[in-house]
Scaffold this active site. Structure first.
Site, PDB file in Angstrom:
ATOM      1  N   SER A   1      58.049  17.563  10.570  1.00  0.00           N
ATOM      2  CA  SER A   1      58.850  17.887  11.763  1.00  0.00           C
ATOM      3  C   SER A   1      59.031  19.385  11.923  1.00  0.00           C
ATOM      4  O   SER A   1      58.934  19.923  13.031  1.00  0.00           O
ATOM      5  CB  SER A   1      60.221  17.219  11.679  1.00  0.00           C
ATOM      6  OG  SER A   1      60.095  15.829  11.760  1.00  0.00           O
TER       7      SER A   1
ATOM      8  N   HIS B   1      63.779  -0.616   8.737  1.00  0.00           N
ATOM      9  CA  HIS B   1      63.654  -0.685  10.201  1.00  0.00           C
ATOM     10  C   HIS B   1      64.207   0.590  10.834  1.00  0.00           C
ATOM     11  O   HIS B   1      63.558   1.221  11.673  1.00  0.00           O
ATOM     12  CB  HIS B   1      64.407  -1.913  10.739  1.00  0.00           C
ATOM     13  CG  HIS B   1      64.742  -1.828  12.201  1.00  0.00           C
ATOM     14  ND1 HIS B   1      63.797  -1.994  13.193  1.00  0.00           N
ATOM     15  CD2 HIS B   1      65.920  -1.569  12.843  1.00  0.00           C
ATOM     16  CE1 HIS B   1      64.380  -1.842  14.387  1.00  0.00           C
ATOM     17  NE2 HIS B   1      65.656  -1.573  14.202  1.00  0.00           N
TER      18      HIS B   1
ATOM     19  N   ARG C   1      78.594  -5.015  11.343  1.00  0.00           N
ATOM     20  CA  ARG C   1      77.139  -4.870  11.345  1.00  0.00           C
ATOM     21  C   ARG C   1      76.603  -4.907   9.914  1.00  0.00           C
ATOM     22  O   ARG C   1      77.364  -4.870   8.962  1.00  0.00           O
ATOM     23  CB  ARG C   1      76.736  -3.577  12.036  1.00  0.00           C
ATOM     24  CG  ARG C   1      77.288  -2.303  11.435  1.00  0.00           C
ATOM     25  CD  ARG C   1      76.753  -1.114  12.192  1.00  0.00           C
ATOM     26  NE  ARG C   1      77.357   0.141  11.767  1.00  0.00           N
ATOM     27  CZ  ARG C   1      76.789   1.314  11.962  1.00  0.00           C
ATOM     28  NH1 ARG C   1      75.624   1.393  12.551  1.00  0.00           N
ATOM     29  NH2 ARG C   1      77.393   2.421  11.583  1.00  0.00           N
TER      30      ARG C   1
ATOM     31  N   TYR D   1      70.207  13.914  19.313  1.00  0.00           N
ATOM     32  CA  TYR D   1      69.797  14.662  20.502  1.00  0.00           C
ATOM     33  C   TYR D   1      68.335  15.091  20.425  1.00  0.00           C
ATOM     34  O   TYR D   1      67.674  15.226  21.458  1.00  0.00           O
ATOM     35  CB  TYR D   1      70.750  15.843  20.748  1.00  0.00           C
ATOM     36  CG  TYR D   1      72.096  15.327  21.161  1.00  0.00           C
ATOM     37  CD1 TYR D   1      72.293  14.808  22.439  1.00  0.00           C
ATOM     38  CD2 TYR D   1      73.153  15.258  20.259  1.00  0.00           C
ATOM     39  CE1 TYR D   1      73.500  14.266  22.817  1.00  0.00           C
ATOM     40  CE2 TYR D   1      74.373  14.706  20.630  1.00  0.00           C
ATOM     41  CZ  TYR D   1      74.537  14.212  21.910  1.00  0.00           C
ATOM     42  OH  TYR D   1      75.730  13.656  22.277  1.00  0.00           O
TER      43      TYR D   1
ATOM     44  N   HIS E   1      82.627  12.598  14.368  1.00  0.00           N
ATOM     45  CA  HIS E   1      83.066  11.399  15.116  1.00  0.00           C
ATOM     46  C   HIS E   1      82.480  10.123  14.519  1.00  0.00           C
ATOM     47  O   HIS E   1      82.894   9.026  14.874  1.00  0.00           O
ATOM     48  CB  HIS E   1      82.751  11.528  16.617  1.00  0.00           C
ATOM     49  CG  HIS E   1      81.303  11.544  16.972  1.00  0.00           C
ATOM     50  ND1 HIS E   1      80.822  12.216  18.078  1.00  0.00           N
ATOM     51  CD2 HIS E   1      80.214  10.986  16.406  1.00  0.00           C
ATOM     52  CE1 HIS E   1      79.523  12.060  18.157  1.00  0.00           C
ATOM     53  NE2 HIS E   1      79.132  11.304  17.149  1.00  0.00           N
TER      54      HIS E   1
END
Length: 528
Positions: free
Chosen positions: A173, A79, A453, A260, A305
């Site tokens: 890409s 997914h 999760r 981004y 992070h």
């Protein structure tokens, strides 16, 4: 914007269109290729969505209901991979193919044959990825981030197919990005300086550089996974002198700029739609360009992070915390400029504007939860809980996907030559808006309460909220079928669209007839 009269725009209306299947297989026309990217992307969106519904059906109640834990893990992995590489990125590439040449007054993309190839290798990549699910041992089951040693020591035999599929997606890409850069640098109409380019062109220009910078990093990561699994190397195996945490550093050095890559074109779309329906110029154009470039630059210094809980030195944790907070400044500039554009404008609320407004509000929610995750001590609490799932789905569903929907509604009359059914569009918007919040907002509370999760079963205290979330998932999933019906209906016919269906819209694409002719701007327009 231009000094053209309609007679001076050479649209080559004799249209040399080949017919039948060969038209689509061999086409080098940017509009055909853009359409194929968009159709492919929507197909993958529905397939990835169906996998999400398997996940949510399993999580409707505690206990193992419908699928085995291993298959559940395959669904979460595939997914994620399909939505990131098969739905969001090809949709933006399709929009770039359709709109960038028309927005800069170019006759086509600069490298049309490479453009054809960059599309046609994609279906094979995804066919390989999906076929891996049917192999003995099943498909990839290690999460879309494929952390070692889950993707090396403990992964199924189909991992080789997964690696090859990722390589092909990356090649596609990179070729698409090279094409966008070369087109924008070389084929702009006379008089169109860089600082006159529409924001959508600017955001894609910067995104293309990001793609070229980070896709080879992903290629390196998957190649090391391949050799660790099949050729006895030890890049990520501590027993052989490697380091599993090094995998995370390499992956996220790709993965955060990738986030981004999936949101910068959204900023360009919203920056086209908000001024059009506010009947005003975009507030702070130059600051928007610089903010986009700042976000792209900062995206390379925030990767760790994602790794606050791996035992980094405190100095490194502080560095990545401050850099992550800093990236919210240029993002805030954009939100401020959109609001300032609407301030005292003559606003109307057609469907593209509704999706744009929903994007601004809901993407901002995703941004705020991102700031919470940026705070190192707080992240120790949130890490790997449903709070993170809520955060990135607010960014990528109500962010990227909603902006793609906004773009489709904004440019659909230009693509098809027909106005779409406003009633269906309203149904699609309101059903999507309400259901997406039923789906993702309660996940924040699940995460704050400590639900991890990527698990097929969970503790009893999470049952009620999970049931609500699953209902929201099915409502949101089936709402997208309204969009499918609307697009098919619009493509087949309807009220003819004028060349400029939105009163406040500006740009070269609105100076050509609707539907956009097969060949546009054989003679480049001159920009004042």
């Amino acid at each position: 914007m231009t000094d053209m009269t309609p007679d001076q725009v050479d649209h080559d209306d004799h249209d040399h269109k080949p017919r039948g299947v060969m038209r689509w297989l061999l086409t080098t026309n940017h509009k055909d290729i853009g359409s194929m990217y968009l159709i492919f992307s929507f197909s993958m969106f529905l397939l990835g969505g169906a996998m999400a519904l398997v996940i949510r059906a399993e999580l409707f109640q505690p206990g193992l209901q419908l699928v085995e834990p291993n298959f559940f893990n395959q669904m979460t992995t595939v997914h994620g991979l399909i939505m990131v590489f098969g739905a969001v990125m090809p949709a933006f590439t399709g929009l770039a193919n359709w709109m960038v040449p028309m927005m800069i007054g170019a006759p086509d993309m600069a490298l049309p044959r490479m453009n054809n190839w960059s599309f046609w290798i994609l279906p094979f990549a995804f066919f390989m990825l999906i076929m891996s699910l049917f192999m003995e041992g099943g498909g990839p089951n290690f999460g879309w981030t494929f952390y070692a040693p889950l993707s090396t020591t403990y992964s199924p035999d189909s991992t080789a197919l997964f690696v090859f599929a990722i390589h092909i997606m990356g090649i596609s890409s990179i070729m698409g990005a090279i094409n966008v850069i070369v087109t924008i640098m070389n084929l702009r109409a006379p008089g169109m300086t860089y600082m006159k380019m529409p924001l959508f062109v600017w955001t894609w220009f910067i995104t293309a550089f990001l793609l070229i910078a980070v896709m080879p990093v992903l290629a390196g990561a998957v190649t090391m996974v391949l050799t660790d699994k099949y050729f006895a190397t030890s890049f990520f195996d501590a027993a052989g002198g490697g380091d599993p945490v090094m995998f995370q550093h390499i992956f996220w050095f790709f993965g955060h700029p990738e986030v981004y890559i999936m949101i910068l074109p959204s900023f360009g779309i919203i920056s086209a739609i908000v001024p059009a329906f506010s009947r005003k110029k975009l507030f702070g154009y130059a600051s928007m360009v610089y903010a986009t470039a700042s976000i792209a630059g900062l995206s390379f210094v925030v990767w760790a992070h994602h790794m606050f809980t791996t035992g980094m030195p405190v100095f490194a944790e502080l560095f990545f915390m401050y850099c992550t907070m800093l990236i919210s400044v240029p993002t805030g500039v954009k939100v401020f400029n959109w609001v300032a554009t609407m301030w005292r404008g003559s606003l109307t609320f057609e469907t593209p504007m509704l999706f744009a407004l929903a994007f601004i509000v809901l993407f901002t929610i995703g941004g705020f939860s991102g700031l919470m995750l940026a705070i190192t001590p707080a992240d120790f609490q949130y890490h790997d809980t449903y709070f993170v799932v809520a955060h990135f789905h607010y960014v990528l569903v109500t962010g990227a996907i909603f902006s793609i929907m906004a773009a489709a509604y904004y440019w659909l009359p230009k693509w098809t030559g027909h106005m779409y059914d406003n009633k269906l569009a309203s149904w699609h918007f309101w059903c999507s808006l309400i259901s997406v919040n039923i789906l993702f907002f309660p996940m924040h509370f699940l995460g704050l309460a400590g639900m991890p999760r990527r698990i097929p079963d969970y503790a009893l205290q999470f049952a009620d909220i999970n049931a609500i979330v699953s209902v929201g998932a099915f409502l949101f999933g089936f709402s997208q079928l309204i969009f499918l019906v609307l697009v098919v209906k619009c493509a087949r016919g309807g009220e003819p669209a004028p060349s400029k269906p939105w009163e406040g819209a500006e740009g070269l694409e609105w100076e050509i007839p609707s539907p956009a002719p097969y060949h546009t701007f054989s003679t480049p327009p001159k920009i004042d």
